[in-house]
Scaffold this active site. Structure first.
Site: not given
Length: 305
Positions: A56, A281
């Site tokens: 990811s 993230h």
């Protein structure tokens, strides 16, 4: 440019595990800092065929525009930015949120095994993998849960060391041969390609300070988790060196832009993102920073050539 998937894969790998384990245990391996470049230059002298593999942190979940719902893949992740700047001939981005090293050889929903995209004529392969093998998601959940018990202490570190050894450090050592096997498989499929291992960006303050409750970890767990990420990146650097691949540091260029910073300054979103991105993230600016680190590495190779 094309953006998609291809088919089939398998490989082996173990060489260098003893060296990696020793280095991660505290020994100094000076040679790791100067891994030789892969066989083929990827400067501006010819149009290249580029394949991006990863999890990811590569795919860019939540960052507009999302072009693959199954893999939470953005067309503004760092591989897409690198491909655009390099004006590549063909581009296969098969990165997928949640991927471990196992997904290099097995399908992940509608995403075929990632190694299927690597072909004999591939010129450049970027690989960012290993975080999910170590357990990024469970680590965050565990540490956030334990923080309530001792917000000023180090309950997460004590939990992971309760058996008399550091379970996260052991998980990183055990992940090393898995990443090694991936790089060997890439080399077998594309023997002339330049292989670039991309490290993980700076997630928490590099000075060890905390920012509870914005990032809900106990005060003294921040340095432990920072050091765990650095150990993971060291492992990736060493595995790259063993396999004659390049390593791109994305930690250094993102220091000072971790998830504890103010929204205008951070490139990594906290557990409740303010910008379009997945929790813990990179946001769009973070992906741009990683793209620039990769491009700088490619330009350095061009200069050597």
């Amino acid at each position: 440019m094309t953006n998609g998937t291809r088919a089939a894969g398998g490989a082996r790998g173990r060489r260098g595990t003893a060296v990696l384990g020793a280095a991660l245990g505290g020994c100094v391996l000076v040679a790791a800092a100067t891994a030789p470049a892969s066989a083929r230059s990827t400067g501006h002298d010819h149009r290249i065929d580029y394949v991006a593999l990863g999890d990811s942190y590569t795919s860019g979940p939540g960052i507009p525009q999302q072009v693959d719902a199954n893999c939470a893949r953005s067309d503004h992740n760092y591989p897409s930015l690198v491909a655009d700047r390099r004006q590549v001939r063909t581009f296969e981005d098969v990165s997928c949120a949640g991927a471990t090293t196992a997904e290099m050889w097995q399908a992940q929903g509608t995403n075929a095994p990632q190694l299927d995209a690597v072909q004999r004529d591939t010129d450049l392969v970027t690989v960012q993998i290993g975080g999910n093998d170590v357990g990024f998601g469970p680590i965050i959940s565990t540490c956030a849960h334990l923080a309530a018990q001792d917000p000023m202490g180090d309950p997460c570190e004590r939990s992971y060391k309760a058996s008399g050894y550091d379970r996260l450090a052991l998980a990183i050592v055990r992940t090393a041969p898995k990443v090694d096997r991936v790089l060997r498989a890439v080399r077998a499929r594309a023997p002339h390609a330049r292989v670039v291992v991309v490290g993980y960006p700076d997630l928490l303050p590099d000075d060890g300070s905390g920012c509870f409750p914005q990032v809900p970890f106990a005060r003294q767990d921040f340095p432990y988790l920072r050091d765990t990420e650095k150990r993971l990146n060291l492992m990736l650097r060493l595995v790259a060196a063993v396999n004659r691949a390049d390593y791109v540091d994305t930690y250094g260029p993102t220091v000072g832009h971790d998830m504890c910073k103010a929204p205008a300054d951070r490139w990594i979103e906290p557990l409740q993102p303010a910008a379009p991105a997945a929790p813990a993230h990179p946001n769009a600016t973070g992906e741009q920073a990683m793209a620039q680190a990769v491009l700088d590495s490619l330009d350095e190779d061009r200069g050597r050539g």
